[in-house]
Design a protein around this motif. Structure first.
Motif, PDB file in Angstrom:
ATOM      1  N   LEU A  13      -0.529   5.120   2.281  1.00 48.90           N
ATOM      2  CA  LEU A  13      -0.616   3.924   2.273  1.00 48.90           C
ATOM      3  C   LEU A  13      -1.327   3.066   3.603  1.00 48.90           C
ATOM      4  N   VAL A  14      -2.335   2.445   3.470  1.00 50.15           N
ATOM      5  CA  VAL A  14      -3.297   2.084   4.747  1.00 50.15           C
ATOM      6  C   VAL A  14      -3.312   0.596   4.751  1.00 50.15           C
ATOM      7  N   GLY A  15      -3.109   0.090   5.698  1.00 49.82           N
ATOM      8  CA  GLY A  15      -3.185  -1.398   6.072  1.00 49.82           C
ATOM      9  C   GLY A  15      -4.437  -1.612   6.540  1.00 49.82           C
ATOM     10  N   ALA A  16      -5.293  -2.764   6.381  1.00 50.06           N
ATOM     11  CA  ALA A  16      -6.625  -3.061   6.994  1.00 50.06           C
ATOM     12  C   ALA A  16      -6.834  -4.451   7.019  1.00 50.06           C
ATOM     13  N   ASN A  17      -7.447  -4.666   7.840  1.00 53.91           N
ATOM     14  CA  ASN A  17      -8.099  -6.386   8.085  1.00 53.91           C
ATOM     15  C   ASN A  17      -9.385  -6.202   8.804  1.00 53.91           C
TER      16      ASN A  17
END
Length: 116
Positions: A13-17
């Motif tokens: 699970l990877v969060g990105a911005n």
């Protein structure tokens, strides 16, 4: 990523911005990390491209913050990953290649100087 592969993580699970100019590159790089570790990936992006892929890099779902009105993404992601060579040995092969190159460079230098 290496610790996730060594721990046999089935889903990353990877969060990105990110920003619009680099959204595709960041999304593809995340997929590469998942494939080399044998894990599925669910990458949420508050800005940029969100994607879900299986352990072989097949796209299961994708959405783009900049072009989609719908900002929710639903995907059925496999829970079980697969073992890969990289998840087992990590960067060992790369370090062995670097050591071999250093050894060859030292040998070439010794021959050039005339020590042998």
């Amino acid at each position: 990523m290496r610790r996730a592969g060594a721990a046999d993580a089935g889903i990353l699970l990877v969060g990105a911005n990110t920003w619009e100019g680099i959204k595709e590159t960041h999304a593809r790089n995340a997929v590469f990390g998942a494939v080399e570790n044998g894990s599925a990936l669910f990458r949420q992006a508050s800005r940029g491209r969100a994607n879900a892929v299986d352990h072989q890099g097949r796209v299961l779902a994708t959405t783009d913050y900049f072009t989609s009105e719908q900002q929710a993404m639903v995907a059925y992601v496999p829970r079980e990953g697969v073992a890969t060579v990289y998840s087992r040995i990590g960067d060992t092969f790369a370090w062995l290649c670097a050591a071999g190159l250093a050894g060859l460079a030292a040998l070439a230098l010794r021959r050039r100087i005339g020590v042998c």
